[in-house]
Design an enzyme around this catalytic site. Sequence first.
Site, short mmCIF file in Angstrom:
data_model
loop_
_atom_site.label_atom_id
_atom_site.label_comp_id
_atom_site.label_asym_id
_atom_site.label_seq_id
_atom_site.Cartn_x
_atom_site.Cartn_y
_atom_site.Cartn_z
N ASP A 1 1.03 -1.23 0.00
CA ASP A 1 0.25 -0.04 0.03
C ASP A 1 0.78 1.30 -0.08
OD1 ASP A 1 -2.26 -1.75 0.47
OD2 ASP A 1 -2.24 -1.46 2.64
N1 URA Z 1 -1.13 -5.98 3.96
C1 URA Z 1 -1.53 -4.64 4.16
O1 URA Z 1 -2.47 -4.51 4.73
N2 URA Z 1 -0.78 -3.84 3.15
C2 URA Z 1 0.15 -4.03 2.67
O2 URA Z 1 0.66 -3.44 1.98
C3 URA Z 1 0.59 -5.25 2.59
C4 URA Z 1 -0.06 -6.25 3.35
#
Ligand code: URA
Length: 240
Positions: free
Chosen positions: A104
């Site tokens: 993310d």
């Molecule tokens: N889980 C999440 O919530 N975000 C990420 O970027 C990777 C795994």
Amino acid sequence: MQQRLQKLLAQAGLASRREAEKWIESGRVMLNGAVASIGMSADPAVDEIVVDGRPLPRAEQHRYLMLNKPVGYVTTMNDPEGRQTVRELVTALPERLYPVGRLDLTTEGLLLLTNDGDFAQQLAHPRHQIEKTYLVRVRGKVDYAMLRQLEVGVMLEDGMTAPARIDGVRSTGSHGWFNLTIREGRNRQVRRMCEAVGFPVSRLKRISYAFLTLGDLAEGQWRELTRDEVARLKKLAQRA
Ligand code: URA
């Protein structure tokens, strides 16, 4: 690496080896500015090979690298909204690169990038169940019953999560920290799992992917994977 000219022409998809030999014999192939002859070898990364006046398209060399992604960069090579992308952190590499999976915008840590599209797709496929460990910081105190729930499985809107592993539980001031290891890779999975058991995530960092760890790779920096690391990942990606 030096290879016979006819083999290089064949690898570039121009002709069969036998046909390429005929081209060399008939003077259609130049090597570093001079007409080539049968038996010559060349290194396509260094030497200039020209066929019928046209340079041989360079075989794209596969690159595999690990990036320590900072917060605030999107895991794409190009963002229509104009946000900073991970591509901007690896400008030294001319090739097109594909991220293996995704982190993310507000997640940091270990991200693999490669121009080997098949490899990227295979590794990211859920059937391979690659272990990924995240360092999670949550607001408030960590509650062991909630951690247990994360380990056993949490019901999310897209179904129950598979068992996870927790270790390294500790507290600092108003925050709790732990490592969470999962094999799945659903969208925003760690954040959603933690939210579902009442832990709002305030920092999330992927610290390992399969056997790879960030080591001393600084934030925003990348390094090429070693041959051995690539070979081990390929083995994982080829598991049925
Ligand atoms: N889980 C999440 O919530 N975000 C990420 O970027 C990777 C795994």
